[in-house]
Design a protein around this motif. Structure first.
Motif, mmCIF file in Angstrom:
data_model
loop_
_atom_site.group_PDB
_atom_site.id
_atom_site.type_symbol
_atom_site.label_atom_id
_atom_site.label_comp_id
_atom_site.label_asym_id
_atom_site.label_seq_id
_atom_site.Cartn_x
_atom_site.Cartn_y
_atom_site.Cartn_z
ATOM 1 N N GLY A 88 0.803 -1.221 0.000
ATOM 2 C CA GLY A 88 0.000 0.000 0.000
ATOM 3 C C GLY A 88 0.829 1.261 0.000
ATOM 4 O O GLY A 88 0.354 2.328 -0.401
ATOM 5 N N GLY A 89 2.071 1.182 0.447
ATOM 6 C CA GLY A 89 2.975 2.322 0.429
ATOM 7 C C GLY A 89 4.349 1.886 -0.025
ATOM 8 O O GLY A 89 4.752 0.734 0.212
ATOM 9 N N GLN A 90 5.081 2.759 -0.704
ATOM 10 C CA GLN A 90 6.394 2.409 -1.234
ATOM 11 C C GLN A 90 7.451 3.344 -0.674
ATOM 12 O O GLN A 90 7.288 4.564 -0.676
ATOM 13 N N TYR A 91 8.556 2.772 -0.184
ATOM 14 C CA TYR A 91 9.677 3.568 0.303
ATOM 15 C C TYR A 91 10.343 4.286 -0.861
ATOM 16 O O TYR A 91 10.467 3.738 -1.968
ATOM 17 N N ASP A 92 10.811 5.518 -0.617
ATOM 18 C CA ASP A 92 11.440 6.252 -1.711
ATOM 19 C C ASP A 92 12.906 5.875 -1.910
ATOM 20 O O ASP A 92 13.524 6.262 -2.895
ATOM 21 N N GLN A 93 13.487 5.125 -0.972
ATOM 22 C CA GLN A 93 14.853 4.636 -1.116
ATOM 23 C C GLN A 93 14.845 3.132 -0.892
ATOM 24 O O GLN A 93 14.230 2.651 0.066
ATOM 25 N N CYS A 94 15.521 2.406 -1.750
ATOM 26 C CA CYS A 94 15.575 0.948 -1.620
ATOM 27 C C CYS A 94 16.776 0.434 -2.393
ATOM 28 O O CYS A 94 16.989 0.834 -3.543
ATOM 29 N N ARG A 95 17.579 -0.404 -1.776
ATOM 30 C CA ARG A 95 18.749 -0.940 -2.468
ATOM 31 C C ARG A 95 18.977 -2.392 -2.090
ATOM 32 O O ARG A 95 18.531 -2.847 -1.031
ATOM 33 N N ALA A 96 19.684 -3.104 -2.966
ATOM 34 C CA ALA A 96 20.020 -4.510 -2.730
ATOM 35 C C ALA A 96 21.512 -4.645 -2.474
ATOM 36 O O ALA A 96 22.325 -3.912 -3.043
ATOM 37 N N SER A 97 21.875 -5.565 -1.633
ATOM 38 C CA SER A 97 23.268 -5.916 -1.407
ATOM 39 C C SER A 97 23.343 -7.426 -1.226
ATOM 40 O O SER A 97 22.329 -8.116 -1.173
ATOM 41 N N GLY A 98 24.558 -7.939 -1.133
ATOM 42 C CA GLY A 98 24.722 -9.376 -0.960
ATOM 43 C C GLY A 98 25.738 -9.946 -1.925
ATOM 44 O O GLY A 98 26.544 -9.220 -2.518
ATOM 45 N N SER A 99 25.706 -11.243 -2.101
ATOM 46 C CA SER A 99 26.681 -11.936 -2.947
ATOM 47 C C SER A 99 25.971 -12.832 -3.952
ATOM 48 O O SER A 99 24.829 -13.237 -3.751
ATOM 49 N N TRP A 100 26.668 -13.123 -5.055
ATOM 50 C CA TRP A 100 26.102 -13.967 -6.099
ATOM 51 C C TRP A 100 27.114 -15.013 -6.540
ATOM 52 O O TRP A 100 28.320 -14.852 -6.356
ATOM 53 N N GLU A 101 26.594 -16.073 -7.115
ATOM 54 C CA GLU A 101 27.440 -17.134 -7.665
ATOM 55 C C GLU A 101 26.798 -17.638 -8.946
ATOM 56 O O GLU A 101 25.587 -17.856 -9.002
ATOM 57 N N LEU A 102 27.609 -17.813 -9.970
ATOM 58 C CA LEU A 102 27.137 -18.345 -11.245
ATOM 59 C C LEU A 102 27.604 -19.794 -11.350
ATOM 60 O O LEU A 102 28.803 -20.083 -11.207
ATOM 61 N N ARG A 103 26.649 -20.710 -11.593
ATOM 62 C CA ARG A 103 26.973 -22.131 -11.636
ATOM 63 C C ARG A 103 26.631 -22.719 -12.995
ATOM 64 O O ARG A 103 25.617 -22.373 -13.600
ATOM 65 N N ARG A 104 27.494 -23.619 -13.458
ATOM 66 C CA ARG A 104 27.241 -24.353 -14.698
ATOM 67 C C ARG A 104 27.427 -25.832 -14.399
ATOM 68 O O ARG A 104 28.480 -26.229 -13.904
#
Length: 292
Positions: A88-104
């Protein structure tokens, strides 16, 4: 699945590095370098995933990820929207952080930190075209009052994303160094650098460091390896590597295992060539100590 809300564009500068799957630099010619810089980056984005803030009903974050590459490097950016009142309401600031891994085929081929507008991101060597599993541990933080990133505390939601992505950009031409660590007993026994590219890598070298101190000169008897003036880093000069060729530096496993001890904070390495992008310094993404 839900459609992604938005995606942050733009590849980070190709001169910035941190990690560790091998990738190609140019052959040294200005025309090749110019063509690489001018290449249009490929960007592949995932569908969104929704994470709810624990203990705060109604607060959620929609997160999508985009893998980007120019054929030489790749990074992963995060795009987020944060809400209260179940949307119902949206924050005006929002960010993502963390780590990623690509797997094959179940094997990790690249990993790094999530980049969101240049905040905390990292760029890695592109492993080549193919279909991959992108796995990411994500945190989403947002605020309504425009406070600085360090105090974005109004919402904090986290979770793990897993998506299948396909990248089609061919590998850039030139040398492509890839490092491998051999283990023996309770420590590393050898470091190998292989040129997986289609051009000769000029003046290849390895750098070794104990992050918490310690005499790295004791870890090998290889005459190609010498410590710097401060005695902190051990550098091994391996010469030129033709396409498909490898060079190995043998380590004394007992001495290396001592530097892997927590007292010294771990043992790290990096590698480079005159015509291959240089790692700024050995770092956590290039740790060579066994994980037990």
């Amino acid at each position: 699945m839900k459609k992604m809300t938005r995606a942050k564009a733009a590849m980070a500068a190709v001169a910035v590095l941190t990690l560790a799957m091998g990738m190609a630099g140019g052959t040294g010619g200005s025309a090749t370098a110019a063509a690489r810089v001018a290449a249009e980056p490929e960007k592949t984005c995932t569908s969104t995933d929704t994470f709810w803030m624990e203990g705060s009903p109604g607060k959620k974050a929609n997160v999508s990820l985009c893998a980007q590459t120019d054929g030489t490097f790749m990074n992963v950016t995060g795009a987020t929207d944060c809400f209260w009142m179940w949307g119902g309401g949206q924050y005006d600031q929002c960010r993502a952080s963390g780590s990623w891994e690509l797997r094959r085929d179940g094997k990790a081929v690249a990993n790094g930190d999530i980049d969101n507008g240049g905040i905390g991101g990292s760029q890695q060597f592109y492993p080549g075209p193919g279909t991959y599993t992108l796995v990411a541990d994500v945190s989403a933080d947002g605020s309504q009052d425009g406070s600085s990133p360090g105090s974005w505390h109004e919402i904090h939601a986290s979770g793990q994303m897993q998506r299948t992505i396909t990248l089609s950009t061919p590998l850039a031409a030139g040398p492509r160094l890839q490092g491998a660590v051999s283990e023996g007993g309770y420590g590393p026994s050898a470091l190998t650098v292989t040129n997986k590219g289609d051009g000769t890598a000029k003046a290849v070298s390895i750098q070794l460091r104990a992050s918490g101190g310690g005499d790295t000169a004791k870890v090998t008897d290889d005459k190609r390896c010498k410590t710097d003036d401060r005695g902190d880093d051990l550098e091994c000069t391996l010469g030129d590597l033709a396409a498909g060729a490898s060079q190995t530096v043998s380590l004394k496993t007992d001495e290396a295992s001592k530097l892997c001890d927590r007292e010294y904070g771990g043992l790290y390495w990096s590698y480079k060539a005159e015509n291959f992008p240089e790692w700024p310094e050995p770092g956590a993404k290039m740790g060579i100590c066994p994980q037990y």
